[in-house]
Each structure stands twice: as C-alpha cells, then as structure tokens.
Motif scaffolding. Structure first.
Motif, PDB file in Angstrom:
ATOM      1  N   THR A  99       0.844  -1.390   0.048  1.00 35.78           N
ATOM      2  CA  THR A  99       0.093   0.129  -0.227  1.00 35.78           C
ATOM      3  C   THR A  99       0.938   1.009   0.037  1.00 35.78           C
ATOM      4  O   THR A  99       0.667   2.274  -1.020  1.00 35.78           O
ATOM      5  N   ILE A 100       1.894   1.376   0.762  1.00 34.60           N
ATOM      6  CA  ILE A 100       2.682   2.835   0.989  1.00 34.60           C
ATOM      7  C   ILE A 100       3.251   2.588  -0.533  1.00 34.60           C
ATOM      8  O   ILE A 100       4.035   3.694  -1.350  1.00 34.60           O
ATOM      9  N   VAL A 161       0.229   2.149  10.687  1.00 31.77           N
ATOM     10  CA  VAL A 161       2.088   2.163  10.069  1.00 31.77           C
ATOM     11  C   VAL A 161       1.598   2.762   8.225  1.00 31.77           C
ATOM     12  O   VAL A 161       2.567   3.289   7.969  1.00 31.77           O
ATOM     13  N   ILE A 162       0.531   2.977   7.858  1.00 30.62           N
ATOM     14  CA  ILE A 162       0.387   2.593   6.887  1.00 30.62           C
ATOM     15  C   ILE A 162       0.083   4.660   6.331  1.00 30.62           C
ATOM     16  O   ILE A 162       0.852   5.073   5.266  1.00 30.62           O
ATOM     17  N   LEU A 163      -0.158   5.286   6.766  1.00 27.98           N
ATOM     18  CA  LEU A 163      -1.061   6.484   6.887  1.00 27.98           C
ATOM     19  C   LEU A 163      -0.303   7.535   7.309  1.00 27.98           C
ATOM     20  O   LEU A 163       0.189   8.299   5.954  1.00 27.98           O
ATOM     21  N   PRO A 164       0.959   7.263   7.679  1.00 26.64           N
ATOM     22  CA  PRO A 164       2.114   8.579   7.511  1.00 26.64           C
ATOM     23  C   PRO A 164       2.989   8.316   6.170  1.00 26.64           C
ATOM     24  O   PRO A 164       3.573   9.567   6.335  1.00 26.64           O
ATOM     25  N   ALA A 225       9.979   0.701   3.626  1.00 24.27           N
ATOM     26  CA  ALA A 225       8.463   0.108   4.241  1.00 24.27           C
ATOM     27  C   ALA A 225       9.019  -0.955   4.590  1.00 24.27           C
ATOM     28  O   ALA A 225       8.888  -1.479   5.450  1.00 24.27           O
ATOM     29  N   TRP A 226       9.478  -2.131   4.008  1.00 20.81           N
ATOM     30  CA  TRP A 226       9.122  -3.793   4.700  1.00 20.81           C
ATOM     31  C   TRP A 226      10.617  -3.719   5.442  1.00 20.81           C
ATOM     32  O   TRP A 226       9.999  -4.581   6.181  1.00 20.81           O
ATOM     33  N   TRP A 231       8.961   2.802  13.731  1.00 20.04           N
ATOM     34  CA  TRP A 231       7.470   3.591  13.957  1.00 20.04           C
ATOM     35  C   TRP A 231       6.450   2.047  13.883  1.00 20.04           C
ATOM     36  O   TRP A 231       5.775   2.424  14.800  1.00 20.04           O
ATOM     37  N   PRO A 232       6.773   0.767  13.232  1.00 18.06           N
ATOM     38  CA  PRO A 232       5.789  -0.674  13.514  1.00 18.06           C
ATOM     39  C   PRO A 232       6.094  -0.984  15.541  1.00 18.06           C
ATOM     40  O   PRO A 232       4.995  -1.295  15.585  1.00 18.06           O
TER      41      PRO A 232
END
Length: 294
Positions: A99-100, A161-164, A225-226, A231-232
């Motif tokens: 998604t990111i 995690v996705i939104l920022p 992202a992976w 942050w995660p």
C-alpha cells in the motif's frame, strides 16, 4: 595527386573515432576481477546469515566460527516461523509495504509533475518546505504521531503504520527532478491542443514518461517500508505485527538462540530477494531507458 587524395589529419582522426564508436566495447580482466570482488563483498552478509541459520547456537559460540553450511537450516527456519508467528507478519508486511509503495509512487509522481511543469503561486516556497521536511529527524514526530493515532482509535492497527507514509518528500523531489528533464513541455502543450483534459494528460503523457523513475522509486519505497522498524514497533504489538516487529520477539529471552534469529532474518529477507529477482530486469531496463531519453 588530385584534390580528392588530400585528406586532412583531423579528418583521418574523425574516421578512426567513428570506426571505434561503432564497435562493441569489451571489459578487460581487471574489470571482471573488480566486479567479482565487489559482488562477493556484497553477498558476504547474506551468505553468513544463511550459514549461521544452518548451524546450532552452540556451534556459533565456538571459535573459529563456521564457514560452511550445516544441517539444521530447515529445523531453524521452522522454529523461527513458529516462534515469531511469521505467517501473519508476512501478510501484514505485504499489505503495509504494498500500500505504501503504490500510494507513494502515484502521489509523488503527481506532486513531482506539479512542481516540475505547472506554474502556480508559491510553488518555489512549497518545494523548499517539502525538501526542508527531509532534514527533520523522524524521531521527533514519534510522540505527536502516536498521540494522534491514539485519538483516532487506531492503536495496534495497520493503518497506523500506513497513513504517515502515503507520500514522502524524497519521492516528490525525486520525481520532480526526473520529470524536469524527461518530460518535454511541448508534449504537454500538444496534448492540451488536442483537447486532452488534465486527467488524460497525466494518464497518457506523464505516467508513461515517468515510468522508469516510478519503477526505481517503487523498489526503494518497498524495501524501506518492508525494513521499517522504529514506528511499527511503537505502533503495533505482537498480536498484529509486521515482519520486523515479529523478528524482534526472537531476540527476547534469557538466552536468545542466535541460529534461530539468523533463520528468522533470512526468512524476512527472502521476499525482498524474490521481488528483485522478478522485477530487477525491468527496473534496470527502465533506468537505462530513462538515461537514454535524458
């Protein structure tokens, strides 16, 4: 001697250069040796991870360390998979990273096109502000970002995690710099003259021209992202983890099993290797296509 027999030295040199330019260049032995050395150095960490994952924790503690594969690889892989719950973690990471990647590539291309080819008020100032956000350490935004997500009721959910990361300043600047050179203004004006709307210009002109840079940005974004951990690990828990959060659980305990940790790290790296093997040729081809067009 006729006039046609008189050939200036500069003309002879030009002919020799033209002849050499038509020939295929071949690498020498020094080039092959240098490339082999760099390839071995680059592969060394991955090979060591696989070797350590195939050994026992007791053997890794001995000196000298093992330099070849053992017989416990599949046993350690199974242990890491079960202990860390990597099935759910892999699925979550695919959703988050996919998604990111898609949103960053699309939104960064649109923003980069706007900064590169459109004229609007305060465009230079907005671009400087966008670049300036890259100089702010991401750690400074952790506390307000966590409070914001808590107010939205998204704690321990993937959208936290996705939104920022739906769009990045680096992606916008990267696409802007590429489109400045790769997308001729005349092409956009020709599409406008033909009656194309803004949406059709973006879909039929901007996206095809930006495809090589979009492929590179997509690969970089997916890898980032992976592999994201800071942050995660704050936003998620072990009941709904990404791969990096799940692997963190393997290092807990009174005596962590280093072989199982290496096996988990190997499993977490495999999707990136598969993605590069499947799409690496297209990405490199896109880079070369963009270089030739530039």
């Amino acid at each position: 001697m006729t006039t046609g027999d008189l050939v200036l030295p500069e003309a002879r040199t030009g002919r020799r250069r033209a002849t050499k330019a038509g020939k295929q260049l071949h690498a020498g032995p020094v080039t092959y040796v240098a490339l082999t050395v760099f390839a071995l150095i680059s592969l060394a960490p991955l090979v060591w991870t696989a070797v350590a994952a195939s050994r026992t924790d007791q053997r890794l503690a001995q000196s000298p360390p093992p330099l070849w594969f053992g017989g416990n690889l599949f046993k350690n892989l199974e242990a890491a998979w079960d202990q860390a719950g990597l099935g759910l973690a892999m699925f979550n990471s695919l959703i988050v990273a996919g998604t990111i990647t898609v949103s960053t590539v699309v939104f960064s291309t649109l923003a980069g096109f706007a900064f590169a080819k459109l004229r609007f008020r305060f465009s230079g100032l907005l671009l400087l502000l966008t670049i300036g956000t890259m100089m702010i350490p991401p750690q400074l935004a952790v506390v307000p970002l966590y409070l914001w997500m808590s107010d939205l009721g998204w704690s321990n959910q993937l959208q936290t995690v996705i939104l920022p990361s739906l769009v990045t300043a680096f992606g916008t600047f990267f696409m802007r710099q590429y489109l400045v050179q790769a997308l001729p203004t005349e092409l956009i004006e020709a599409a406008r003259v033909d009656g194309a709307s803004s949406l059709r210009v973006v879909w039929h002109v901007v996206f095809p021209a930006a495809r090589p840079a979009m492929a590179v940005l997509g690969l970089l974004t997916f890898v980032f992202a992976w592999n994201d951990f800071l942050w995660p690990i704050i936003a998620l828990n072990q009941q709904n983890p990404t791969v990096q959060v799940a692997l963190n659980a393997l290092g807990t305990g009174y005596v962590p099993d280093q072989a199982v940790i290496m096996a988990g790290a190997l499993l977490g790296t495999l999707p990136l290797l598969i993605a590069f093997l499947l799409f690496g040729k297209q990405i490199v081809g896109g880079i070369m296509q963009g270089a030739i067009k530039g």
